[in-house]
Every structure is written in structure tokens, then in C-alpha cells.
Design an enzyme around this catalytic site. Structure first.
Site, PDB file in Angstrom:
ATOM      1  N   GLY A  64      -5.202  11.025   5.020  1.00  0.00           N
ATOM      2  CA  GLY A  64      -3.862  10.459   5.145  1.00  0.00           C
ATOM      3  C   GLY A  64      -2.802  11.508   4.906  1.00  0.00           C
ATOM      4  O   GLY A  64      -1.749  11.227   4.332  1.00  0.00           O
TER       5      GLY A  64
ATOM      6  N   GLY B 179       1.012  11.031   6.082  1.00  0.00           N
ATOM      7  CA  GLY B 179       1.776   9.908   5.571  1.00  0.00           C
ATOM      8  C   GLY B 179       2.877  10.338   4.629  1.00  0.00           C
ATOM      9  O   GLY B 179       3.097  11.531   4.380  1.00  0.00           O
ATOM     10  N   GLN B 180       3.574   9.351   4.068  1.00  0.00           N
ATOM     11  CA  GLN B 180       4.733   9.633   3.219  1.00  0.00           C
ATOM     12  C   GLN B 180       4.357  10.490   2.019  1.00  0.00           C
ATOM     13  O   GLN B 180       5.028  11.479   1.721  1.00  0.00           O
ATOM     14  CB  GLN B 180       5.365   8.316   2.748  1.00  0.00           C
ATOM     15  CG  GLN B 180       6.649   8.533   1.958  1.00  0.00           C
ATOM     16  CD  GLN B 180       7.113   7.293   1.230  1.00  0.00           C
ATOM     17  OE1 GLN B 180       6.326   6.397   0.955  1.00  0.00           O
ATOM     18  NE2 GLN B 180       8.390   7.241   0.917  1.00  0.00           N
TER      19      GLN B 180
ATOM     20  N   ASP C 159     -10.934   9.838   9.758  1.00  0.00           N
ATOM     21  CA  ASP C 159     -10.577   8.435   9.657  1.00  0.00           C
ATOM     22  C   ASP C 159     -11.295   7.869   8.438  1.00  0.00           C
ATOM     23  O   ASP C 159     -12.520   7.963   8.341  1.00  0.00           O
ATOM     24  CB  ASP C 159     -11.014   7.706  10.931  1.00  0.00           C
ATOM     25  CG  ASP C 159     -10.569   6.254  10.972  1.00  0.00           C
ATOM     26  OD1 ASP C 159     -10.342   5.657   9.899  1.00  0.00           O
ATOM     27  OD2 ASP C 159     -10.471   5.705  12.088  1.00  0.00           O
TER      28      ASP C 159
ATOM     29  N   TYR D 294      -2.281  -6.296   0.488  1.00  0.00           N
ATOM     30  CA  TYR D 294      -2.108  -4.952  -0.060  1.00  0.00           C
ATOM     31  C   TYR D 294      -2.458  -4.944  -1.544  1.00  0.00           C
ATOM     32  O   TYR D 294      -3.226  -4.106  -2.020  1.00  0.00           O
ATOM     33  CB  TYR D 294      -0.658  -4.517   0.156  1.00  0.00           C
ATOM     34  CG  TYR D 294      -0.277  -3.197  -0.468  1.00  0.00           C
ATOM     35  CD1 TYR D 294      -0.730  -1.990   0.065  1.00  0.00           C
ATOM     36  CD2 TYR D 294       0.570  -3.149  -1.579  1.00  0.00           C
ATOM     37  CE1 TYR D 294      -0.364  -0.776  -0.494  1.00  0.00           C
ATOM     38  CE2 TYR D 294       0.947  -1.943  -2.140  1.00  0.00           C
ATOM     39  CZ  TYR D 294       0.480  -0.764  -1.595  1.00  0.00           C
ATOM     40  OH  TYR D 294       0.845   0.437  -2.159  1.00  0.00           O
TER      41      TYR D 294
ATOM     42  N   LYS E 182      -5.639  -3.296  -3.658  1.00  0.00           N
ATOM     43  CA  LYS E 182      -5.416  -2.330  -4.734  1.00  0.00           C
ATOM     44  C   LYS E 182      -6.187  -2.714  -5.995  1.00  0.00           C
ATOM     45  O   LYS E 182      -6.779  -1.858  -6.656  1.00  0.00           O
ATOM     46  CB  LYS E 182      -3.919  -2.202  -5.030  1.00  0.00           C
ATOM     47  CG  LYS E 182      -3.124  -1.492  -3.945  1.00  0.00           C
ATOM     48  CD  LYS E 182      -3.663  -0.099  -3.672  1.00  0.00           C
ATOM     49  CE  LYS E 182      -2.835   0.663  -2.671  1.00  0.00           C
ATOM     50  NZ  LYS E 182      -3.419   1.994  -2.332  1.00  0.00           N
TER      51      LYS E 182
ATOM     52  N   ILE F 225       8.110   4.673  -3.994  1.00  0.00           N
ATOM     53  CA  ILE F 225       8.247   6.123  -3.874  1.00  0.00           C
ATOM     54  C   ILE F 225       9.412   6.442  -2.945  1.00  0.00           C
ATOM     55  O   ILE F 225       9.486   5.936  -1.822  1.00  0.00           O
ATOM     56  CB  ILE F 225       6.959   6.759  -3.319  1.00  0.00           C
ATOM     57  CG1 ILE F 225       5.758   6.402  -4.196  1.00  0.00           C
ATOM     58  CG2 ILE F 225       7.127   8.273  -3.210  1.00  0.00           C
ATOM     59  CD1 ILE F 225       5.825   6.926  -5.596  1.00  0.00           C
TER      60      ILE F 225
END
Length: 320
Positions: free
Chosen positions: A8, A11-12, A53, A142, A146, A172
Site C-alpha cells: 500500500g 496510499g495516504q 496485492d 472498516y 480493524k 490522519i
């Protein structure tokens, strides 16, 4: 010297974490794993990049073997609001991807970092000064993924000895990569809209307090925890971490100190508001501070100054 795989990486969080890891451990020792969007710029040019992936265990294993990886940062996830429209995808990536990482880590002796979130909390959780150990009954896929991920990571540590560690991130805030569908995203978007249009329509109502963190602190937390002395860790998955708590009115007031003409109105998104209402107003991060020395460096004032400066420069250059 560590050999690290970041899944990832575009990503951010991943885009900035990968570059910081390369600064600390060497460009060639940190692999940028991506699924479909090829890294660009410094992220691509400064070190190796491979298609990884999270839902493909063989791809993870192949890269781990090729680069002799000893640490995996698994950042693959579908964020809260988007996850509600794609719950099966959110589960497959959040838990299926994590299971693949843990199995590869078990076989090849890797440590694994997979961030959790304030989204893991929900109905019945104390909203103020939320304890490290408390009831966790999330109301989103989500959040469910988690909580399951925290438990799964603890299981692999206790059952197989896999060195798993994670933090529960608040919202974030970053000036580099735009977020992708999270409930706390307004706290990023408000800065961009302030610079570009001097106005912002907020999807959360006044008085909606949420924990937040500036990206430099988020990166520091992830790395510091993985570097911590394991003998001092009573908790592993997952540590509350936070830096500040505010509602839309407070962040708007801070922006107005720099852009006096800034205006904010409201158009509340019912789904995002319901999610936000189930999350903590503020978290108790004393366990992280005590067990591995967590200490955030950024507050709202300093973050706002930096966000407006960086985004303003981008806008002046026509980059946004």
C-alpha cells in the site's frame, strides 16, 4: 540493516512512510509494494517497487523471498465511508490481506505492522479519554475488520511467535496525498478548500470532536513502535496514539487566523456523522507513552501553519 516491504505504498500513509523508511534504512532496503497504481516521482525513482496485492499471498511471498524481507508494513485497507458501500471488498482486503501477510511472515520470519484505527471503537465505548483496553463494538465494516485484525495479529504473536505490532490511528492529516474516503477526511479537505476558495462545506456537524494527528507524527509512531524493545511491550495490537482533538469549529477558527475571509458552512452527511458519533472524542494514549515512549510533536497551531504554507505553495505553482 532491515529489509522492508511496504504494502500500500502509494496510499495516504504509505507514500510518506516509504520515503521516510528509505531515509532511515537505505533506498535499496525498502520495497514499495503497489497493487495497480504505479508509484511516481521520488517514490518510484528512489528505490525498488514491486506489484504486491495484499489479497495475493504468492505475490507477497515472492517479494519477501526476492528481497530477503524481514519487516512488512501492511497498509492495505478500504477506509470507513467507502467501506460501507463495499463491505465485502473492505473485509477481503482488511482481513484476507492481513491473513496473507501473517502467513508469509510466519513462514519467512518477518515482523508485521498493520495499523488499526479509532474506527475499532463503537457503541458502549467511553467517548472521552477512551481507555487503551475497553469495549470495542464498531458499527462499520472498516471497524469490524480493524478489531478482527487486532485479534488476529495478537493470535499470530501468541500462537506462532510472529512479531506483530500496531497503533490505533486517529484521523490522519497530510499535505502530500489526498485521503480516500475516510470519515475524518474533512480535516484534510478543509485546508485545500481554504487555500483554493476560502470556503468549505463541512460534512460533519459542529461539536463533532475527533482525535487527529499530523502525518509526520503518524509516520514517527509507526516506525518507533517497530523499533521498540519488545520486552517492554505489554500491549502489541493495538496502541492508542493521538496528538490533538478538535471539532470543525475549532479547526475553522485556527484557519481564520491565517485567512480572515475563510467561511465554513455545513451540509451534514448522515452516514459520516453516524460513524463519527460512534468514535471517541479523545483517546488515552498513556500506554504507548509508557511502553515505548510515544510523544507527538505537532499540535493544531503548528500543523495549520505548515498545512497552509505547503498547500499554498502548491496552489501558487498550479499543482492543485
Amino acid at each position: 540493516m532491515k529489509n522492508i516491504l511496504v504494502i500500500g505504498s502509494v496510499g495516504q500513509i504509505g507514500s510518506e512512510l516509504t520515503l521516510e523508511l528509505r531515509k532511515r534504512y537505505g533506498n535499496g532496503n525498502v520495497v514499495a509494494g503497489y497493487r495497480s497504481t504505479l508509484p511516481t516521482g521520488e517514490l518510484l525513482e528512489s528505490g525498488p517497487a514491486e506489484v504486491v496485492d495484499a489479497t495475493n499471498a504468492q505475490q507477497i511471498a515472492d517479494v519477501v523471498k526476492k528481497y530477503k524481507i524481514d519487516t512488512i508494513y501492511n497498509l492495505a485497507a478500504i477506509l470507513s465511508a467507502v467501506g460501507e458501500s463495499k463491505p465485502q471488498v473492505a473485509w477481503n482486503i482488511g482481513i484476507g490481506g492481513l491473513m496473507n501477510c501473517l502467513e508469509v511472515a510466519r513462514e519467512y520470519g518477518c515482523a508485521v505492522s498493520t495499523p488499526s484505527s479509532i474506527g475499532a471503537f463503537g457503541g458502549g465505548t467511553p467517548l472521552d479519554n477512551t481507555p487503551q483496553d475497553t469495549i470495542m463494538r464498531p458499527q462499520t465494516m472498516y471497524g469490524v475488520s480493524k478489531v478482527a485484525g487486532e485479534l488476529l495479529s495478537d493470535y499470530y504473536f501468541k500462537r506462532f511467535g510472529v512479531d506483530t505490532r500496531s497503533v490505533r490511528y486517529p484521523g490522519i492529516i497530510s499535505n502530500v496525498t489526498l485521503p480516500g474516503g475516510g470519515t475524518t477526511d474533512y480535516a484534510v479537505e478543509i485546508y485545500y478548500e481554504a487555500i483554493k476558495h476560502k470556503k468549505f462545506t463541512c460534512p460533519l456537524g459542529a461539536g463533532t470532536f475527533l482525535d487527529m494527528m499530523y502525518m509526520p507524527d503518524a509516520i514517527e509512531a509507526a516506525i518507533d513502535l517497530m523499533e521498540a524493545d519488545p520486552s517492554k511491550l505489554k500491549h502489541r495490537n493495538s496502541f492508542n496514539v493521538t496528538a490533538m482533538s478538535f471539532d470543525p469549529e475549532i479547526i475553522a477558527a485556527e484557519i481564520k487566523k491565517h485567512i480572515p475571509g475563510f467561511e465554513m458552512t455545513y451540509n451534514v452527511d448522515p452516514m459520516k456523522q453516524a460513524i463519527a458519533n460512534s468514535w471517541p472524542n479523545s483517546m488515552d494514549d498513556s500506554a504507548a507513552r509508557h511502553e515505548w515512549g510515544w510523544n507527538p510533536k505537532w499540535n493544531l497551531r503548528a500543523m495549520t501553519e505548515d498545512m497552509l504554507k505547503v498547500i499554498g505553495e502548491k496552489h501558487a505553482k498550479g499543482l492543485i
